[in-house]
Design an enzyme around this catalytic site. Structure first.
Site, mmCIF file in Angstrom:
data_model
loop_
_atom_site.group_PDB
_atom_site.id
_atom_site.type_symbol
_atom_site.label_atom_id
_atom_site.label_comp_id
_atom_site.label_asym_id
_atom_site.label_seq_id
_atom_site.Cartn_x
_atom_site.Cartn_y
_atom_site.Cartn_z
ATOM 1 N N SER A 24 54.410 58.414 25.840
ATOM 2 C CA SER A 24 55.279 57.476 25.118
ATOM 3 C C SER A 24 56.666 57.566 25.739
ATOM 4 O O SER A 24 56.937 58.442 26.563
ATOM 5 C CB SER A 24 55.330 57.914 23.635
ATOM 6 N N TYR A 79 59.582 50.402 19.965
ATOM 7 C CA TYR A 79 59.040 51.762 19.797
ATOM 8 C C TYR A 79 58.311 51.861 18.455
ATOM 9 O O TYR A 79 57.156 52.298 18.395
ATOM 10 C CB TYR A 79 60.180 52.775 19.870
ATOM 11 N N THR A 90 62.531 66.354 16.803
ATOM 12 C CA THR A 90 62.176 67.680 17.300
ATOM 13 C C THR A 90 63.005 67.987 18.543
ATOM 14 O O THR A 90 63.293 67.084 19.337
ATOM 15 C CB THR A 90 60.665 67.719 17.624
HETATM 16 P P1 NAD Z 1 58.937 63.113 26.458
HETATM 17 O O1 NAD Z 1 59.569 61.869 26.964
HETATM 18 O O2 NAD Z 1 59.440 64.418 26.957
HETATM 19 O O3 NAD Z 1 57.368 63.098 26.666
HETATM 20 C C1 NAD Z 1 56.610 61.933 26.851
HETATM 21 C C2 NAD Z 1 55.685 62.163 28.031
HETATM 22 O O4 NAD Z 1 54.834 61.017 28.209
HETATM 23 C C3 NAD Z 1 56.425 62.353 29.344
HETATM 24 O O5 NAD Z 1 55.887 63.454 30.056
HETATM 25 C C4 NAD Z 1 56.186 61.047 30.099
HETATM 26 O O6 NAD Z 1 56.269 61.194 31.496
HETATM 27 C C5 NAD Z 1 54.808 60.676 29.598
HETATM 28 N N1 NAD Z 1 54.493 59.246 29.676
HETATM 29 C C6 NAD Z 1 55.223 58.217 29.211
HETATM 30 N N2 NAD Z 1 54.595 57.048 29.455
HETATM 31 C C7 NAD Z 1 53.441 57.355 30.097
HETATM 32 C C8 NAD Z 1 52.359 56.585 30.598
HETATM 33 N N3 NAD Z 1 52.341 55.246 30.491
HETATM 34 N N4 NAD Z 1 51.344 57.223 31.217
HETATM 35 C C9 NAD Z 1 51.340 58.593 31.334
HETATM 36 N N5 NAD Z 1 52.327 59.370 30.857
HETATM 37 C C10 NAD Z 1 53.360 58.753 30.241
HETATM 38 O O7 NAD Z 1 59.080 63.051 24.866
HETATM 39 P P2 NAD Z 1 58.663 64.059 23.711
HETATM 40 O O8 NAD Z 1 59.844 64.210 22.860
HETATM 41 O O9 NAD Z 1 58.005 65.249 24.267
HETATM 42 O O10 NAD Z 1 57.600 63.185 22.900
HETATM 43 C C11 NAD Z 1 56.210 63.471 22.935
HETATM 44 C C12 NAD Z 1 55.512 62.619 21.867
HETATM 45 O O11 NAD Z 1 56.006 62.937 20.574
HETATM 46 C C13 NAD Z 1 55.729 61.115 22.049
HETATM 47 O O12 NAD Z 1 54.542 60.416 21.736
HETATM 48 C C14 NAD Z 1 56.801 60.788 21.025
HETATM 49 O O13 NAD Z 1 56.726 59.437 20.622
HETATM 50 C C15 NAD Z 1 56.460 61.760 19.918
HETATM 51 N N6 NAD Z 1 57.624 62.054 19.082
HETATM 52 C C16 NAD Z 1 58.641 62.849 19.536
HETATM 53 C C17 NAD Z 1 59.742 63.106 18.722
HETATM 54 C C18 NAD Z 1 60.870 63.998 19.142
HETATM 55 O O14 NAD Z 1 61.835 64.141 18.378
HETATM 56 N N7 NAD Z 1 60.841 64.642 20.281
HETATM 57 C C19 NAD Z 1 59.805 62.524 17.443
HETATM 58 C C20 NAD Z 1 58.765 61.696 17.046
HETATM 59 C C21 NAD Z 1 57.674 61.471 17.855
#
Ligand code: NAD
Ligand code: UDP
Length: 314
Positions: free
Chosen positions: A76, A146, A176
């Protein structure tokens, strides 16, 4: 279990990999490195139980030899800076990307976990947010790309449960933070930590009265793992209910960083604060009762650890 993780080279994904390896699982990470990096999982690269595949999960179906016991879909673009700049890819990752991940799980008979988000509640009219709340999202606003991608992903995941009896799980993740966030990903935690460590002004948008509840990443990945192993098919909030205003958070970061920074109240660039949720706090009753999960790391403790990590990179 042999587990495939999309987005496993990202911030949360790499910490989840660490936990799953310590639990004895074999991992395949599929990532296009759009916001994640090889560096996040470099320490696992030589492991026999870890494989890294570079692939955009939108561009083509995910094909994998051999059995799989679980698929965890994290891919994502969750930072507002990333999804506002890449609105179409964001929608496609939540829709086509989720479809591809679900099809793989169905083909392998694997359990499936979706990383959803508190953004499905939009700018919430119910506080704190319970899973029964349907949300207040502007579908055509800038954040809608999103929020709606995740709402669609939840709907698609639930359809695989009702139509195909797939063993699905949906985590609604609240803000997070922790080591391995990108310093420049634009989210408030890396922004304030970077600014405080450089003794630069902290950019508090508008009057800083919006609230968030920050969860340390080790707590979060424990919750994801508990949910993956559970029999719970309803969405589950995972987050730390310790709510604070963004102004309070800025003051806390300055204190913990022993920084000389001042607060700079400023208007955000572009669409950044359009439809920005005014409040956000998880009700984690369901996670407590059904998973026996709750956060253990206080915000003070977690931010101090994150600051130490950022300090080595500023
Ligand atoms: P992040 O951006 O570090 O991780 C997302 C990962 O997905 C990255 O490694 C990116 O390269 C990969 N990615 C994106 N699009 C892609 C695609 N089309 N094909 C393959 N890989 C792809 O973000 P994060 O904070 O680690 O978030 C991880 C998950 O948790 C996400 O789904 C996010 O929506 C969800 N989330 C995170 C938070 C937060 O506060 N960190 C809050 C709510 C939800
Ligand atoms: N924010 C801020 N200054 C910044 C970055 C963010 O005041 O430099 C605010 C933002 O407007 C929002 C909150 O902090 O109200 C959390 O923003 P973030 O992008 O981290 O995550 P969100 O919860 O909005 O997805």
């Amino acid at each position: 279990m042999r587990i495939l993780i999309t987005g496993g080279a990202g911030f949360i994904g790499s910490h989840l990999c660490d936990l799953l390896i310590t639990k004895g699982h074999t991992l395949v990470v599929v990532d296009d490195f759009s916001t994640g990096s090889r560096a996040n999982v470099q320490h696992l690269a030589q492991s026999e139980v870890f494989t890294l595949v570079e692939q955009d999960v939108v561009a083509q179906p995910i094909v994998m030899d051999g059995p799989l016991d679980a698929v965890i879909h994290l891919a994502s673009l969750p930072s507002p800076v990333d999804y506002l700049g890449n609105p179409v890819q964001t929608l496609l990752t939540g829709s086509t990307g989720t479809h591809h991940a679900l099809e793989l799980a169905r083909a392998k008979g694997a359990r499936f976990l979706l990383a959803s988000t508190s953004e499905v509640y939009g700018d919430p009219l119910v506080h704190p947010q319970t899973e029964s709340y349907w949300g207040n999202v502007n579908p055509i606003g800038p954040r809608g790309v999103y929020d709606e991608s995740k709402r669609f992903a939840e709907a698609m995941t639930m359809a695989y449960y009702t139509k195909y009896d797939l063993d699905i799980h949906i985590a609604r993740i609240f803000n997070t933070y922790g080591p391995r966030m990108r310093l420049n990903d634009g989210r408030v935690v890396p922004n304030f930590c970077r600014q405080a460590l450089r003794n630069e002004p902290l950019t508090v948008f508008d009057d800083g009265s919006r609230t968030r509840s920050f969860c340390y990443v080790s707590d979060l990945v424990r919750g994801l793992y508990a949910l993956l192993l559970s029999e719970v098919h309803e969405p589950v909030n995972l987050g730390n209910p310790q709510e604070m205003s963004i102004l309070e958070f800025a003051q806390l970061v300055i204190e913990l960083a022993h920084s000389q920074s001042e607060i700079a109240f400023s208007a955000a660039d572009g669409d950044r604060t359009t439809d920005d949720p005014k409040t956000r706090q998880p009700d984690i009753t369901r996670a407590k009762e059904m998973l026996g999960w709750e956060p253990q790391v206080s915000v003070r403790e977690g931010i101090a650890t994150a600051l130490a990590w950022f300090a080595e990179r500023v």
